[in-house]
Design an enzyme around this catalytic site. Structure first.
Site, PDB file in Angstrom:
ATOM      1  N   GLY A   1      -1.472  19.975  -0.055  1.00 50.93           N
ATOM      2  CA  GLY A   1      -1.144  19.954   1.367  1.00 50.93           C
ATOM      3  C   GLY A   1      -2.275  20.245   2.320  1.00 50.93           C
ATOM      4  O   GLY A   1      -2.086  20.174   3.543  1.00 50.93           O
TER       5      GLY A   1
ATOM      6  N   CYS B   1       4.365 -10.275   9.081  1.00 51.39           N
ATOM      7  CA  CYS B   1       5.392 -10.658  10.049  1.00 51.39           C
ATOM      8  C   CYS B   1       6.284  -9.472  10.406  1.00 51.39           C
ATOM      9  O   CYS B   1       7.474  -9.449  10.074  1.00 51.39           O
ATOM     10  CB  CYS B   1       6.230 -11.785   9.481  1.00 51.39           C
ATOM     11  SG  CYS B   1       5.173 -13.115   8.933  1.00 51.39           S
ATOM     12  N   GLU B   2       5.712  -8.476  11.024  1.00 56.28           N
ATOM     13  CA  GLU B   2       6.450  -7.291  11.473  1.00 56.28           C
ATOM     14  C   GLU B   2       5.707  -6.756  12.688  1.00 56.28           C
ATOM     15  O   GLU B   2       4.470  -6.643  12.654  1.00 56.28           O
ATOM     16  CB  GLU B   2       6.391  -6.167  10.420  1.00 56.28           C
ATOM     17  CG  GLU B   2       6.978  -6.485   9.090  1.00 56.28           C
ATOM     18  CD  GLU B   2       8.362  -5.891   8.871  1.00 56.28           C
ATOM     19  OE1 GLU B   2       8.868  -5.174   9.750  1.00 56.28           O
ATOM     20  OE2 GLU B   2       8.912  -6.184   7.807  1.00 56.28           O
TER      21      GLU B   2
ATOM     22  N   TYR C   1      -3.348   8.026  -0.125  1.00 55.54           N
ATOM     23  CA  TYR C   1      -2.158   7.304   0.302  1.00 55.54           C
ATOM     24  C   TYR C   1      -2.525   5.983   0.985  1.00 55.54           C
ATOM     25  O   TYR C   1      -1.843   5.536   1.904  1.00 55.54           O
ATOM     26  CB  TYR C   1      -1.270   8.196   1.202  1.00 55.54           C
ATOM     27  CG  TYR C   1      -1.034   9.554   0.574  1.00 55.54           C
ATOM     28  CD1 TYR C   1      -0.196   9.676  -0.527  1.00 55.54           C
ATOM     29  CD2 TYR C   1      -1.693  10.701   1.018  1.00 55.54           C
ATOM     30  CE1 TYR C   1      -0.012  10.903  -1.153  1.00 55.54           C
ATOM     31  CE2 TYR C   1      -1.516  11.927   0.404  1.00 55.54           C
ATOM     32  CZ  TYR C   1      -0.674  12.017  -0.679  1.00 55.54           C
ATOM     33  OH  TYR C   1      -0.499  13.235  -1.301  1.00 55.54           O
TER      34      TYR C   1
HETATM   35  N1  LLP Z   1       2.238  18.436  -4.795  1.00 50.44           N
HETATM   36  C1  LLP Z   1       3.433  17.927  -4.475  1.00 50.44           C
HETATM   37  C2  LLP Z   1       4.619  18.438  -5.128  1.00 50.44           C
HETATM   38  C3  LLP Z   1       3.516  16.901  -3.511  1.00 50.44           C
HETATM   39  O1  LLP Z   1       4.696  16.403  -3.191  1.00 50.44           O
HETATM   40  C4  LLP Z   1       2.328  16.409  -2.899  1.00 50.44           C
HETATM   41  C5  LLP Z   1       2.391  15.336  -1.914  1.00 50.44           C
HETATM   42  C6  LLP Z   1       1.092  16.971  -3.290  1.00 50.44           C
HETATM   43  C7  LLP Z   1       1.086  17.993  -4.233  1.00 50.44           C
HETATM   44  C8  LLP Z   1      -0.217  16.522  -2.703  1.00 50.44           C
HETATM   45  O2  LLP Z   1      -0.257  16.741  -1.342  1.00 50.44           O
HETATM   46  P1  LLP Z   1      -1.632  16.568  -0.531  1.00 50.44           P
HETATM   47  O3  LLP Z   1      -2.597  17.629  -1.028  1.00 50.44           O
HETATM   48  O4  LLP Z   1      -2.141  15.208  -0.776  1.00 50.44           O
HETATM   49  O5  LLP Z   1      -1.248  16.778   0.884  1.00 50.44           O
HETATM   50  N2  LLP Z   1       2.171   9.591   2.067  1.00 50.44           N
HETATM   51  C9  LLP Z   1       1.943  10.709   2.950  1.00 50.44           C
HETATM   52  C10 LLP Z   1       1.765  12.003   2.189  1.00 50.44           C
HETATM   53  C11 LLP Z   1       2.908  12.314   1.265  1.00 50.44           C
HETATM   54  C12 LLP Z   1       2.650  13.535   0.431  1.00 50.44           C
HETATM   55  C13 LLP Z   1       3.658  13.653  -0.665  1.00 50.44           C
HETATM   56  N3  LLP Z   1       3.473  14.790  -1.506  1.00 50.44           N
HETATM   57  C14 LLP Z   1       0.741  10.395   3.831  1.00 50.44           C
HETATM   58  O6  LLP Z   1       0.196   9.300   3.733  1.00 50.44           O
HETATM   59  O7  LLP Z   1       0.366  11.215   4.687  1.00 50.44           O
END
Ligand code: LLP
Length: 414
Positions: free
Chosen positions: A239, A343-344, A372
């Protein structure tokens, strides 16, 4: 911090000029900097050295095998959320004892495969899931380690689609239920509940909500101890936010200064699952300007990448900086919506953005697209997913070929 820099008005990834890459591999093209993502991994590791955490890179952020392999070779574990990610993790050479598996919806087949491989932890998100894992482990005559994912009910400031630690989210188990689950779980013979897991959301720039959540679960773990439940591991999730525009996220060191004292005091073994922090700023998406379309109300810059290649702007209104690969000599700018060919109406990479005056045929870089980006790409509009190249110093490696027309119909039966 990243290794995409201008030298003589030309954008470089490490020692390689990005224009040379687009000429060779065409666009849209994801370009990754090895030294950037390995640097982030090592920074985090050094900052937390006092608790020697197991850093499980979150595969969902970017699951290319070459990237996984590079991180695994530097000692990373992996955080997975599906059988497909387990398959990738094993292919990348990750020791199963360094794999943690989250997801609210693990199927029997996925659970069985992960138990057979001997992963470190299932991060369990509900009582029925815990019972199911216990049943499957029993059938396989194994005892498997599980961590209970707690929903600590904290509210980090981030996009509502990517907060996960509020009680209104589907993730984790609230404290009261978790207490019951842990006490019940002790009676289950094929699971060893030895960890607590939290993950409060993504792109969080401030350390306070992390600290709040960590303190809450550490207090909870101490109460459990009094009831005879011994927890050995604390997984603090991922996160950590990065700079897309003008955010001021905590650095690895600042984050460590904030949470290390409580982590150290707890005596628990620490796991973390960063995705974006490691890979986010380690890539650009190179695109080509197809047309400049002027309308009475506004101007559109139509490029050859769309929401199928990078969905973050369309899905979250996410901001990604966009820069020409060659800085124009004139300082003149033009205000445009940068849009793709899909097309959106939601198919945009930027809205009302002031960009240097750009011509058809010029190339642009969409910055900070390592996390992502490709991992959320699709074939919508029967578009072939982009190629990916990995740069290390002056070395260039194609790590995913551009999909072919045949790839698009490979599994179809007609
Ligand atoms: N651990 C768990 C249980 C998670 O669900 C996630 C991300 C992470 C770790 C890694 O999180 P990070 O360090 O990358 O923030 N698609 C969205 C982000 C979705 C995150 C989902 N879970 C975007 O493009 O911002």
């Amino acid at each position: 911090m990243h290794e995409f820099k201008f030298k003589n008005n030309l954008l470089y990834c490490e020692d390689v000029q990005v224009r040379d890459l687009v000429k060779k591999y065409n666009t849209p093209l994801y370009v990754y900097s090895y030294n950037t993502f390995i640097g982030h991994f090592l920074k985090l590791k050094a900052a937390f050295q006092q608790v020697n955490p197991l850093i499980c890179y979150s595969v969902k952020a970017n699951s290319n095998l070459a990237i996984l392999k590079a991180l695994v070779a530097r000692g990373a574990g992996l955080d997975i959320v599906s059988g497909g990610e387990l398959f990738r993790a094993i292919r990348a050479g990750c020791d199963p004892a360094k794999i943690v598996y989250a997801s609210v919806g693990k199927t029997d087949v996925e659970i069985e495969e992960a138990i057979r491989k001997g992963i470190k932890f299932f991060n369990v998100e509900s009582l029925p899931e815990l019972e199911n894992i216990n049943r499957i482990a029993g059938r396989l005559r194994k005892i498997t380690n599980v961590a209970i994912r707690i929903n600590p009910d904290v509210a980090p400031k981030t996009h509502h689609y990517i907060t996960t630690g509020k009680l209104t989210n589907k993730f984790g188990i609230d404290f009261a239920t978790a207490r019951k689950v842990l006490l019940l779980g002790r009676k289950l013979r094929n699971v060893n509940i030895s960890g607590i897991h939290i993950h409060i959301g993504s792109q969080i720039t401030d350390g306070a909500p992390f600290l709040e959540a960590i303190k809450k679960v550490i207090a909870f773990i101490s109460q459990l101890k009094l009831k005879g439940v011994n927890i050995e591991y604390l997984n603090i999730g991922g996160g950590l936010g990065i700079i897309y525009q003008n955010e001021k996220p905590q650095t690895a060191d600042e984050f460590a200064r904030k949470v290390l004292p409580v982590l150290k005091d707890s005596g628990l073994k620490i796991i973390m699952e960063p995705g974006r922090f490691i890979i986010g700023s380690a890539a650009i998406l190179a695109v080509k300007v197809l047309y400049i379309k002027k309308t009475p109300l506004k101007n559109f810059m139509i490029v050859d990448a769309g929401m199928n290649d990078l969905i973050r702007p369309a899905l979250y209104d996410a901001h990604h900086e966009i820069v020409p690969l060659k800085t124009p000599s004139s300082k003149k700018t033009m205000k445009v919506d940068v849009v793709g060919p899909i097309c959106e109406s939601g198919d945009f990479l930027a809205k009302a953005r002031n960009l240097p005056v750009t011509k058809e045929g010029d190339f642009l870089a969409v910055m900070c697209t390592g996390a992502y980006g490709f991992s959320m790409a699709s074939n919508y509009n029967s578009r072939r997913r982009p190629a990916e190249v990995l740069i290390k110093g002056d070395q260039v490696k194609l790590i995913r070929k551009r999909e072919s027309q045949e790839d698009l119909i490979r599994n179809e039966i007609w």
